[in-house]
Write an enzyme that holds these catalytic residues in place. Sequence first.
Site: not given
Length: 382
Positions: A208, A243, A271-273
């Site tokens: 990631n 991001h 994964t980390e929108l």
Amino acid sequence: MKMNQRDKIRIGFSLFLVILIGLGCVVKSDKNPVVTLKDAFAGKFHVGAAMGSHHIHERDKEAINVLGTHFNSIVAENVMKSGMIQVREGEFKFSEADKFIEFGKKHNFHIVGHTLIWHSQAPRWFFVDDEGKDVSAEVLAKRMEIHIKTVVGRYKGQVKGWDVVNEAILDDGSWRESKFYKILGKDFIKLAFQYAHEADPEAELYYNDYSMANSGKREGVVKMVKELQSQGVKIDGIGMQGHIGLEYPTIQEFEKSILAFSELGVNVMITELDLTVLPSPRRDMGADVATNVEYQQSLNPYTEGLPEDVQKQFDDRYLAFFKLFLDHHDKISRVTLWGINDGDSWKNGWPVRGRTDYPLLFNRDNTPKSVVSEIMELAAKY
């Protein structure tokens, strides 16, 4: 603050959608009935959200209702990181992580473990001896093995996939010179994946990282994964931290990375929108948590809500990215928002503390933004 006509429509629609969902009604599209985000993306990919400690303890009941209604995958924002679980060597504290896992199992969520090896929130003792000097490669490898096998082993068969290593490659494609790298070299990633696989052979294992649309990082990650694969290391997926901002990255470069990673024969995950609408002190800052900027009022312009033109940019940008994800849903296994509502988001405190940002799909009062229905309608066309 005086509301313009678009604000009134948006708020009215949000309340209407909440009532529909509460009554078990549906939002109709031309092709299929759509109730929630997880229904909209059924058969395409999991749609997830990150849970903070207040979510895990169910202190925000309305946010938990949103989570259960719209999402089918969860990841812990912080409580499964090594610095939280093993503050001192050999002293494992699993109470928070256990509660997260219990919540996921109780409500039948797809559970993701985040993260086993990460330089930023690793405890300092991991890398030094009693005299404060760097440990040998053998000692660090053993500490990694004990930590990974203890954590993964505890949740064997419960966590579907693990972010095994987080953020090891820099934007130019070179290796981050973390303590893991300085002591063990490239082998620290291979060892981490090996230990995780030994602890739970059935769990999926992921790498990631942020700024994954950058061409240099893309090439560096592809090279790293190919090296791991050539050594027989099990790696099942690559997480592209989402991001993003209103102007960066470009859809075209993001798509290039989806394709490049997919060609490695692994799943791609967003994964980390989150989508910041705030001005950045530096363009395309990625997600390096070591960077934090002193507060300036000019960097916090929307304390009373978003202007109509910015709201439109936000909506259009989210729609464009979800269209990209849908175009490549055969390659993407999960899209995870980094939080549930705007008030949860780390973007309110990074890279400038004390700001008011609007990066997620649900407002601070847990009502859906109008773009949520547009996203669902878009998904129904695929």
